[in-house]
Scaffold this motif. Structure first.
Motif, PDB file in Angstrom:
ATOM      1  N   GLN A   1       0.824  -1.191   0.000  1.00  0.00           N
ATOM      2  CA  GLN A   1       0.000   0.000   0.000  1.00  0.00           C
ATOM      3  C   GLN A   1       0.867   1.253   0.000  1.00  0.00           C
ATOM      4  O   GLN A   1       2.048   1.207   0.326  1.00  0.00           O
ATOM      5  CB  GLN A   1      -0.903   0.028   1.238  1.00  0.00           C
ATOM      6  N   TYR A   2       0.269   2.368  -0.379  1.00  0.00           N
ATOM      7  CA  TYR A   2       0.949   3.643  -0.174  1.00  0.00           C
ATOM      8  C   TYR A   2       0.075   4.484   0.748  1.00  0.00           C
ATOM      9  O   TYR A   2      -1.137   4.344   0.795  1.00  0.00           O
ATOM     10  CB  TYR A   2       1.199   4.370  -1.508  1.00  0.00           C
ATOM     11  N   GLY A   3       0.704   5.363   1.518  1.00  0.00           N
ATOM     12  CA  GLY A   3      -0.063   6.181   2.452  1.00  0.00           C
ATOM     13  C   GLY A   3      -0.599   5.345   3.603  1.00  0.00           C
ATOM     14  O   GLY A   3      -0.344   4.147   3.711  1.00  0.00           O
ATOM     15  N   GLY A   4      -1.369   5.984   4.455  1.00  0.00           N
ATOM     16  CA  GLY A   4      -1.859   5.311   5.646  1.00  0.00           C
ATOM     17  C   GLY A   4      -3.314   4.898   5.576  1.00  0.00           C
ATOM     18  O   GLY A   4      -3.875   4.460   6.581  1.00  0.00           O
ATOM     19  N   TYR A   5      -3.954   4.991   4.409  1.00  0.00           N
ATOM     20  CA  TYR A   5      -5.392   4.738   4.352  1.00  0.00           C
ATOM     21  C   TYR A   5      -5.808   3.792   3.226  1.00  0.00           C
ATOM     22  O   TYR A   5      -6.999   3.538   3.035  1.00  0.00           O
ATOM     23  CB  TYR A   5      -6.158   6.059   4.194  1.00  0.00           C
ATOM     24  N   THR A   6      -4.850   3.234   2.481  1.00  0.00           N
ATOM     25  CA  THR A   6      -5.198   2.410   1.319  1.00  0.00           C
ATOM     26  C   THR A   6      -5.028   0.918   1.568  1.00  0.00           C
ATOM     27  O   THR A   6      -4.948   0.135   0.631  1.00  0.00           O
ATOM     28  CB  THR A   6      -4.344   2.808   0.100  1.00  0.00           C
ATOM     29  N   CYS A   7      -4.995   0.500   2.827  1.00  0.00           N
ATOM     30  CA  CYS A   7      -4.795  -0.928   3.118  1.00  0.00           C
ATOM     31  C   CYS A   7      -5.956  -1.775   2.585  1.00  0.00           C
ATOM     32  O   CYS A   7      -5.735  -2.838   2.001  1.00  0.00           O
ATOM     33  CB  CYS A   7      -4.592  -1.152   4.615  1.00  0.00           C
ATOM     34  N   GLY A   8      -7.194  -1.301   2.784  1.00  0.00           N
ATOM     35  CA  GLY A   8      -8.350  -2.057   2.302  1.00  0.00           C
ATOM     36  C   GLY A   8      -8.379  -2.148   0.795  1.00  0.00           C
ATOM     37  O   GLY A   8      -8.639  -3.208   0.213  1.00  0.00           O
ATOM     38  N   THR A   9      -8.102  -1.043   0.143  1.00  0.00           N
ATOM     39  CA  THR A   9      -8.059  -1.014  -1.318  1.00  0.00           C
ATOM     40  C   THR A   9      -6.988  -1.957  -1.850  1.00  0.00           C
ATOM     41  O   THR A   9      -7.215  -2.703  -2.806  1.00  0.00           O
ATOM     42  CB  THR A   9      -7.758   0.415  -1.816  1.00  0.00           C
ATOM     43  N   THR A  10      -5.827  -1.940  -1.226  1.00  0.00           N
ATOM     44  CA  THR A  10      -4.726  -2.787  -1.672  1.00  0.00           C
ATOM     45  C   THR A  10      -5.053  -4.264  -1.461  1.00  0.00           C
ATOM     46  O   THR A  10      -4.686  -5.110  -2.284  1.00  0.00           O
ATOM     47  CB  THR A  10      -3.425  -2.416  -0.939  1.00  0.00           C
ATOM     48  N   CYS A  11      -5.757  -4.587  -0.379  1.00  0.00           N
ATOM     49  CA  CYS A  11      -6.170  -5.983  -0.151  1.00  0.00           C
ATOM     50  C   CYS A  11      -7.123  -6.439  -1.250  1.00  0.00           C
ATOM     51  O   CYS A  11      -7.004  -7.561  -1.761  1.00  0.00           O
ATOM     52  CB  CYS A  11      -6.843  -6.116   1.214  1.00  0.00           C
ATOM     53  N   VAL A  12      -8.075  -5.586  -1.620  1.00  0.00           N
ATOM     54  CA  VAL A  12      -8.996  -5.927  -2.706  1.00  0.00           C
ATOM     55  C   VAL A  12      -8.220  -6.096  -4.009  1.00  0.00           C
ATOM     56  O   VAL A  12      -8.464  -7.028  -4.785  1.00  0.00           O
ATOM     57  CB  VAL A  12     -10.087  -4.850  -2.864  1.00  0.00           C
ATOM     58  N   GLN A  13      -7.265  -5.220  -4.266  1.00  0.00           N
ATOM     59  CA  GLN A  13      -6.429  -5.320  -5.457  1.00  0.00           C
ATOM     60  C   GLN A  13      -5.686  -6.651  -5.490  1.00  0.00           C
ATOM     61  O   GLN A  13      -5.616  -7.312  -6.533  1.00  0.00           O
ATOM     62  CB  GLN A  13      -5.446  -4.154  -5.491  1.00  0.00           C
ATOM     63  N   MET A  14      -5.130  -7.070  -4.349  1.00  0.00           N
ATOM     64  CA  MET A  14      -4.433  -8.356  -4.281  1.00  0.00           C
ATOM     65  C   MET A  14      -5.373  -9.511  -4.604  1.00  0.00           C
ATOM     66  O   MET A  14      -5.029 -10.425  -5.364  1.00  0.00           O
ATOM     67  CB  MET A  14      -3.809  -8.548  -2.896  1.00  0.00           C
ATOM     68  N   LEU A  15      -6.565  -9.479  -4.018  1.00  0.00           N
ATOM     69  CA  LEU A  15      -7.528 -10.559  -4.224  1.00  0.00           C
ATOM     70  C   LEU A  15      -8.011 -10.617  -5.674  1.00  0.00           C
ATOM     71  O   LEU A  15      -8.159 -11.704  -6.243  1.00  0.00           O
ATOM     72  CB  LEU A  15      -8.717 -10.390  -3.269  1.00  0.00           C
ATOM     73  N   MET A  16      -8.237  -9.467  -6.274  1.00  0.00           N
ATOM     74  CA  MET A  16      -8.673  -9.440  -7.675  1.00  0.00           C
ATOM     75  C   MET A  16      -7.554  -9.921  -8.588  1.00  0.00           C
ATOM     76  O   MET A  16      -7.804 -10.608  -9.586  1.00  0.00           O
ATOM     77  CB  MET A  16      -9.118  -8.029  -8.044  1.00  0.00           C
ATOM     78  N   ASN A  17      -6.302  -9.578  -8.272  1.00  0.00           N
ATOM     79  CA  ASN A  17      -5.166 -10.085  -9.044  1.00  0.00           C
ATOM     80  C   ASN A  17      -5.064 -11.600  -8.940  1.00  0.00           C
ATOM     81  O   ASN A  17      -4.640 -12.275  -9.887  1.00  0.00           O
ATOM     82  CB  ASN A  17      -3.868  -9.454  -8.544  1.00  0.00           C
TER      83      ASN A  17
END
Length: 244
Positions: free
Chosen positions: A64-80
């Motif tokens: 992730q980048y920044g302190g607020y994109t952890c959820g978004t990055t997890c979804v990105q990982m799962l979709m990948n």
């Protein structure tokens, strides 16, 4: 008073001494760095290896980048993982589609809505147990969960004192539980943590205490997890794409 010739000799001697001293110091520094790196690698850097897991779901690990994109990055990982080519969108696209913001991060309902809109089979549930987690992982299904980000310490989480609004459940963080290892002392769980380079582990007692979070509206999510009832059959961690 020294002559110009004498000054020249002293300068040359001083230069030679400086060079020899520098070479000695650099050599010592190199040895010290090598020893330090070795000590860190062997003693403090890693807590284990993924080969030790009894169950391990290999999901692409993204940072992730920044302190607020952890959820978004997890979804990105799962979709990948589920769609290794079509799901390979940049994080900004996922942020927009999930309604991620710096103030609220990525709320659970946004993630659930996104998965349902994309026809991803999920099972969301609160009050999950360790046995429930084991059962789901045995099916090859990862679980997206919101926890407190730090271990219990002086600067750690507060999961008990709701009167202290400045610290109560303020360290929320999204991770993906991807496996476990059964040990004599209990279970150890493996995670894709977007705030970490590589994978992380946590023992069941620590997880049991930290597995709670609260959104910006004050709604508490206690042992909440979104099971991804899919398998990443198309994902090959050893595969390569042609660079078009």
């Amino acid at each position: 008073m020294k002559t110009i010739h004498e000054h020249s000799i002293y300068k040359r001697l001083a230069a030679v001494i400086c060079i020899l001293t520098s070479m000695f110091l650099v050599s010592c520094e190199a040895v010290d760095k090598t020893q330090t790196t070795s000590q860190i690698s062997d003693q403090t850097l890693y807590a284990g290896e993924i080969q030790e897991a009894d169950v391990f779901i290999d999901i692409p690990n993204l940072r992730q980048y920044g302190g607020y994109t952890c959820g978004t990055t997890c979804v990105q990982m799962l979709m990948n993982w589920m769609f290794p080519y079509q799901g390979d969108l940049n994080l900004a696209t996922y942020e927009e589609e999930l309604g991620t913001s710096e103030e609220a991060g990525t709320p659970p309902e946004n993630i659930v809505t996104y998965f349902k809109e994309n026809k991803i089979q999920i099972h969301e549930k609160e009050k999950r147990t360790i046995n429930d987690l084991i059962f789901v992982l045995d099916q090859g299904h990862p679980i997206l969960m919101c926890i407190q980000a730090w271990t219990s310490s002086e600067d750690g989480y507060n999961t008990t004192d709701s009167e202290d609004s400045e610290t109560y459940l303020t360290e929320g963080h999204w991770v993906i539980c991807i496996g476990y290892q059964k040990q004599k002392s209990g279970y150890v769980f493996y995670f894709n943590d977007p705030a970490c380079v590589g994978h992380c582990i946590m023992d069941e007692d620590d997880l049991d205490q930290r597995w709670i979070d609260m959104d910006t509206n004050g709604k508490v999510y206690d042992h909440y997890g979104i099971e991804i009832a899919e398998t990443g059959d198309s994902y090959n961690p050893n595969g390569v794409f042609y660079l078009e």
